[in-house]
Design a protein around this motif. Sequence first.
Motif, PDB file in Angstrom:
ATOM      1  N   GLY A 257       0.811  -1.216   0.000  1.00  0.00           N
ATOM      2  CA  GLY A 257       0.000   0.000   0.000  1.00  0.00           C
ATOM      3  C   GLY A 257       0.837   1.254   0.000  1.00  0.00           C
ATOM      4  O   GLY A 257       1.785   1.385  -0.774  1.00  0.00           O
ATOM      5  N   THR A 258       0.494   2.188   0.870  1.00  0.00           N
ATOM      6  CA  THR A 258       1.243   3.430   1.035  1.00  0.00           C
ATOM      7  C   THR A 258       1.888   3.440   2.403  1.00  0.00           C
ATOM      8  O   THR A 258       1.214   3.245   3.422  1.00  0.00           O
ATOM      9  CB  THR A 258       0.324   4.659   0.902  1.00  0.00           C
ATOM     10  OG1 THR A 258      -0.254   4.681  -0.406  1.00  0.00           O
ATOM     11  CG2 THR A 258       1.099   5.947   1.120  1.00  0.00           C
ATOM     12  N   LEU A 259       3.191   3.664   2.438  1.00  0.00           N
ATOM     13  CA  LEU A 259       3.942   3.784   3.685  1.00  0.00           C
ATOM     14  C   LEU A 259       4.176   5.256   3.997  1.00  0.00           C
ATOM     15  O   LEU A 259       4.710   5.997   3.169  1.00  0.00           O
ATOM     16  CB  LEU A 259       5.291   3.065   3.568  1.00  0.00           C
ATOM     17  CG  LEU A 259       6.348   3.388   4.634  1.00  0.00           C
ATOM     18  CD1 LEU A 259       5.878   2.978   6.023  1.00  0.00           C
ATOM     19  CD2 LEU A 259       7.679   2.735   4.291  1.00  0.00           C
ATOM     20  N   PHE A 260       3.757   5.670   5.188  1.00  0.00           N
ATOM     21  CA  PHE A 260       4.085   6.996   5.706  1.00  0.00           C
ATOM     22  C   PHE A 260       5.259   6.802   6.665  1.00  0.00           C
ATOM     23  O   PHE A 260       5.127   6.145   7.706  1.00  0.00           O
ATOM     24  CB  PHE A 260       2.881   7.597   6.448  1.00  0.00           C
ATOM     25  CG  PHE A 260       1.699   7.876   5.563  1.00  0.00           C
ATOM     26  CD1 PHE A 260       1.468   9.152   5.078  1.00  0.00           C
ATOM     27  CD2 PHE A 260       0.827   6.863   5.206  1.00  0.00           C
ATOM     28  CE1 PHE A 260       0.375   9.413   4.252  1.00  0.00           C
ATOM     29  CE2 PHE A 260      -0.266   7.106   4.383  1.00  0.00           C
ATOM     30  CZ  PHE A 260      -0.491   8.382   3.904  1.00  0.00           C
ATOM     31  N   LYS A 261       6.397   7.347   6.303  1.00  0.00           N
ATOM     32  CA  LYS A 261       7.630   7.098   7.052  1.00  0.00           C
ATOM     33  C   LYS A 261       7.624   7.791   8.405  1.00  0.00           C
ATOM     34  O   LYS A 261       7.190   8.937   8.534  1.00  0.00           O
ATOM     35  CB  LYS A 261       8.842   7.575   6.253  1.00  0.00           C
ATOM     36  CG  LYS A 261       9.168   6.687   5.063  1.00  0.00           C
ATOM     37  CD  LYS A 261       9.798   5.362   5.493  1.00  0.00           C
ATOM     38  CE  LYS A 261      11.188   5.559   6.090  1.00  0.00           C
ATOM     39  NZ  LYS A 261      11.782   4.267   6.520  1.00  0.00           N
ATOM     40  N   ARG A 262       8.126   7.078   9.377  1.00  0.00           N
ATOM     41  CA  ARG A 262       8.240   7.635  10.728  1.00  0.00           C
ATOM     42  C   ARG A 262       9.212   8.803  10.758  1.00  0.00           C
ATOM     43  O   ARG A 262      10.161   8.862   9.969  1.00  0.00           O
ATOM     44  CB  ARG A 262       8.725   6.562  11.696  1.00  0.00           C
ATOM     45  CG  ARG A 262      10.182   6.168  11.494  1.00  0.00           C
ATOM     46  CD  ARG A 262      10.618   5.101  12.486  1.00  0.00           C
ATOM     47  NE  ARG A 262      10.093   3.790  12.147  1.00  0.00           N
ATOM     48  CZ  ARG A 262      10.338   2.693  12.871  1.00  0.00           C
ATOM     49  NH1 ARG A 262      11.085   2.767  13.955  1.00  0.00           N
ATOM     50  NH2 ARG A 262       9.831   1.534  12.503  1.00  0.00           N
ATOM     51  N   GLN A 263       8.978   9.741  11.670  1.00  0.00           N
ATOM     52  CA  GLN A 263       9.916  10.834  11.866  1.00  0.00           C
ATOM     53  C   GLN A 263      11.150  10.320  12.596  1.00  0.00           C
ATOM     54  O   GLN A 263      11.060   9.462  13.478  1.00  0.00           O
ATOM     55  CB  GLN A 263       9.261  11.967  12.667  1.00  0.00           C
ATOM     56  CG  GLN A 263       8.180  12.705  11.907  1.00  0.00           C
ATOM     57  CD  GLN A 263       7.628  13.897  12.672  1.00  0.00           C
ATOM     58  OE1 GLN A 263       8.201  14.334  13.674  1.00  0.00           O
ATOM     59  NE2 GLN A 263       6.517  14.429  12.207  1.00  0.00           N
ATOM     60  N   GLN A 264      12.292  10.855  12.238  1.00  0.00           N
ATOM     61  CA  GLN A 264      13.547  10.392  12.817  1.00  0.00           C
ATOM     62  C   GLN A 264      13.780  10.898  14.229  1.00  0.00           C
ATOM     63  O   GLN A 264      14.550  10.329  14.987  1.00  0.00           O
ATOM     64  CB  GLN A 264      14.717  10.804  11.919  1.00  0.00           C
ATOM     65  CG  GLN A 264      14.687  10.141  10.555  1.00  0.00           C
ATOM     66  CD  GLN A 264      14.680   8.617  10.639  1.00  0.00           C
ATOM     67  OE1 GLN A 264      15.503   8.020  11.326  1.00  0.00           O
ATOM     68  NE2 GLN A 264      13.736   7.992   9.949  1.00  0.00           N
ATOM     69  N   ASP A 265      13.104  11.998  14.586  1.00  0.00           N
ATOM     70  CA  ASP A 265      13.264  12.580  15.921  1.00  0.00           C
ATOM     71  C   ASP A 265      11.888  12.666  16.581  1.00  0.00           C
ATOM     72  O   ASP A 265      11.294  13.730  16.686  1.00  0.00           O
ATOM     73  CB  ASP A 265      13.902  13.970  15.815  1.00  0.00           C
ATOM     74  CG  ASP A 265      14.226  14.558  17.187  1.00  0.00           C
ATOM     75  OD1 ASP A 265      14.341  13.774  18.150  1.00  0.00           O
ATOM     76  OD2 ASP A 265      14.354  15.786  17.292  1.00  0.00           O
ATOM     77  N   PRO A 266      11.342  11.525  17.016  1.00  0.00           N
ATOM     78  CA  PRO A 266       9.966  11.505  17.512  1.00  0.00           C
ATOM     79  C   PRO A 266       9.791  12.215  18.840  1.00  0.00           C
ATOM     80  O   PRO A 266      10.738  12.399  19.603  1.00  0.00           O
ATOM     81  CB  PRO A 266       9.676  10.004  17.656  1.00  0.00           C
ATOM     82  CG  PRO A 266      11.017   9.383  17.881  1.00  0.00           C
ATOM     83  CD  PRO A 266      11.976  10.198  17.070  1.00  0.00           C
ATOM     84  N   MET A 267       8.539  12.612  19.114  1.00  0.00           N
ATOM     85  CA  MET A 267       8.209  13.257  20.385  1.00  0.00           C
ATOM     86  C   MET A 267       8.225  12.239  21.519  1.00  0.00           C
ATOM     87  O   MET A 267       8.033  11.046  21.302  1.00  0.00           O
ATOM     88  CB  MET A 267       6.792  13.848  20.323  1.00  0.00           C
ATOM     89  CG  MET A 267       6.558  14.879  19.278  1.00  0.00           C
ATOM     90  SD  MET A 267       4.801  15.376  19.350  1.00  0.00           S
ATOM     91  CE  MET A 267       4.674  16.228  17.774  1.00  0.00           C
ATOM     92  N   SER A 268       8.390  12.753  22.728  1.00  0.00           N
ATOM     93  CA  SER A 268       8.197  11.910  23.903  1.00  0.00           C
ATOM     94  C   SER A 268       6.723  11.552  24.014  1.00  0.00           C
ATOM     95  O   SER A 268       5.861  12.189  23.416  1.00  0.00           O
ATOM     96  CB  SER A 268       8.636  12.655  25.168  1.00  0.00           C
ATOM     97  OG  SER A 268       7.738  13.715  25.447  1.00  0.00           O
ATOM     98  N   ASN A 269       6.431  10.518  24.797  1.00  0.00           N
ATOM     99  CA  ASN A 269       5.053  10.074  24.935  1.00  0.00           C
ATOM    100  C   ASN A 269       4.156  11.184  25.483  1.00  0.00           C
ATOM    101  O   ASN A 269       3.045  11.405  25.008  1.00  0.00           O
ATOM    102  CB  ASN A 269       4.995   8.842  25.844  1.00  0.00           C
ATOM    103  CG  ASN A 269       3.657   8.142  25.781  1.00  0.00           C
ATOM    104  OD1 ASN A 269       2.685   8.586  26.351  1.00  0.00           O
ATOM    105  ND2 ASN A 269       3.613   7.035  25.067  1.00  0.00           N
TER     106      ASN A 269
END
Length: 370
Positions: A251-263
């Motif tokens: 399908g379509t992959l939306f790539k994760r951000q490399q610098d994610p937020m804290s929970n």
Amino acid sequence: MEMPSWQRAVLKVGSALIAPDDTGTSSKYLLAIARFIIECRERGQEIVLVSSGSAAAGRKHIAYEGETIPVTVKKAMAAVGQNDMMANWSRFFDFSCAQVLMTHGDLRDRARYVSVRNTLKTLLEHDVLPVVNENDALATDEMKVGDNDNLAAMVATLVDADALIICSDIDGLFDADPRVKPDAKKISQVDEITEEIFALAGGTTNKIATGGMRTKIEAAEKATSHGIDTYIVNGRKGATFEHMLRGNNPGTLFKRQQDPMSNKKHWLRHTLIAQGELVIDDIAADALGKGEALTTSGIVDIQGDFNRGDAVVIRSGSNAEAIGKGICQYSSHELMHIKGQEVSDIAEAYGYSPITEVIESNDLMILEDE
């Protein structure tokens, strides 16, 4: 195109797959999905299932012929259909399933949020398949997430998933509506979710369903900002799940951000619903940008009616842009009397020592890209 590897995934299945013919639950599309879940578990991968379909499943018990189904009727459909939906899933598996019903109220209250998180993680630790759904039978408008695409994204952040897989009735995101333009091209990967990406989304034509492509992109935005790869795939095709088991993206992959937020930052930004707004001056805006708390002296105006502990949006007075979001230590009524004043002046005028910080720094999310 290969899929990034994952250990824990949230799989969202919608009403159109659970009850496709308006005659209650069906195994028409679910057999392939169930096989995928079983195979993933045998490989040691963990699945949390977010399943719509309670209202759709309940239609065979509560008939309604009108074009627009009243809220009370839809709630009743959800109440009776939830049992059918869970029974339908359970019959595919020889392992235990757990029903987890929640509302937005469970997610926006930090203590309940942590409680749900702990419950889901404990179920996974004991090899139980959590089946999550919004509590449509009881949820009021202000307590609803509103669609299970966004709920699935919130659940994915709750359990620290590596992947979010959202089943649709088309092969992914296209550069045009493939049901209208047969030559529309599928977008295999989205590296950044922009307004142009949102512009490609349409609505839903299903009067029982609450989602559409836009809500799926909203869910992808929430999940990718938390470091979770997100897929939109065609849940009606058995081959979809065979491709995923082989590590291919169908399908379509939306790539994760490399610098994610804290929970917690993610919870502040994407889960809490703002109940009002604070307009602040430029000095306070600069202080927030440096990681400092918001005090009464920098507040210029208050908009909306909110209580202590509610989330509010913070806007800069110079350009009215939203620059932050946080949990307010005062009600709107209280702030109307003390806005723009120094803490020492408030103590002298009112005879009490107020809370120094209107929004504490660890309860604040700066919206750099808003």
